[in-house]
Scaffold this active site. Structure first.
Site: not given
Ligand SMILES: C[S@@+](CC[C@H](N)C(=O)[O-])C[C@H]1O[C@@H](n2cnc3c(N)ncnc32)[C@H](O)[C@@H]1O
Length: 229
Positions: A161, A125, A51, A76, A129
């Site tokens: 989303d 995310d 995941e 993460d 941009k």
């Molecule tokens: C919007 S949150 C979603 C978290 C979870 N999957 C949820 O749906 O509640 C995006 C997650 O991706 C992690 N993340 C973003 N870019 C990352 C990267 N390059 N490497 C590791 N984690 C990353 C962030 O730390 C964050 O916890």
């Protein structure tokens, strides 16, 4: 750092299901579990699901409970979030769960050819941009990395989303011969469950922390899945 984060940080150092490798151990180097996760970490030969951007690891934990004969690794960069899922997995005695705190950019240092069966990318995310598009977790550079360790027939599943990200992923996959687009839904909860592969409804109904926030705002949830040829 806040008191709560510090406490979680300290606790996680003792969690047997959390790995927090140092940058110098994985930058341009292979981690010592590369190619050996099932045998050396999980002590079995079950298939492995990742995941990516797991946050609190809702999908990792929910699937590990449901499928005891598969292994799950939540990845993460934010330790304070994975503390939650890692703690639940310990409390519930789940032996088929690991959490890896690292940047997904370094993922090739951790997994070897044909080592991974499935990837879930849960609410990443969207990187809207222009200059950040290549940072989307379904951008071609990331897909190159995933295809270096995914098994043939393995599946990559995105839940988001963000319609722009879902449509972008559909386009990227359609243009890439290494993958076959399996399913695109731009409104998971408004769709007919029979149109999804059998058994997927239970999993798609798992709601992550971020997902619940998006649903509360009335946003639709998108799902895109594709298969490694
Ligand atoms: C919007 S949150 C979603 C978290 C979870 N999957 C949820 O749906 O509640 C995006 C997650 O991706 C992690 N993340 C973003 N870019 C990352 C990267 N390059 N490497 C590791 N984690 C990353 C962030 O730390 C964050 O916890």
């Amino acid at each position: 750092m806040g008191k709560d984060k510090l406490r979680r940080w300290e606790q996680m150092k003792d969690y047997p299901n959390v790995l927090q490798p140092e940058f110098c151990d994985i930058f341009d180097k292979d981690h010592n579990l590369k190619g050996k996760w099932a045998k050396d970490f999980f002590k079995n030969d079950f298939p492995i699901t990742l995941e990516l951007g797991c946050g609190k690891g809702e999908y990792t934990v929910a699937q590990a409970k449901k499928y005891g004969k598969r292994n799950y690794i939540g990845i993460d960069i934010k330790g304070a979030r994975m503390w939650k899922g890692a703690g639940i997995a310990i409390e519930e005695g789940l032996q088929n769960v690991a959490f890896l705190r690292t940047r997904i950019e370094f993922i090739k240092s951790f997994f070897d050819r044909d080592e991974i069966d499935e990837i879930w990318i849960t609410f990443p995310d969207p990187q809207l941009k222009d200059r950040r598009i290549k940072k989307r977790l379904t951008a071609p550079g990331f897909l190159d990395n995933y295809s270096s360790f995914m098994k043939k027939g393995g599946k990559i599943r995105l839940k988001t989303d963000n319609l722009v990200l879902a449509q972008y992923t559909e386009e990227v996959v359609r243009a890439d011969d290494r993958f076959e687009l399996e399913k695109c839904s731009f409104d998971v909860y408004g769709a007919d469950w029979d149109s999804f592969e059998s058994g997927l409804q239970d999993l798609l109904e798992v709601k992550t922390f971020y997902e619940q926030g998006f649903l509360d705002k009335g946003l639709k949830i998108n799902y895109v899945s594709f298969v490694v040829r």
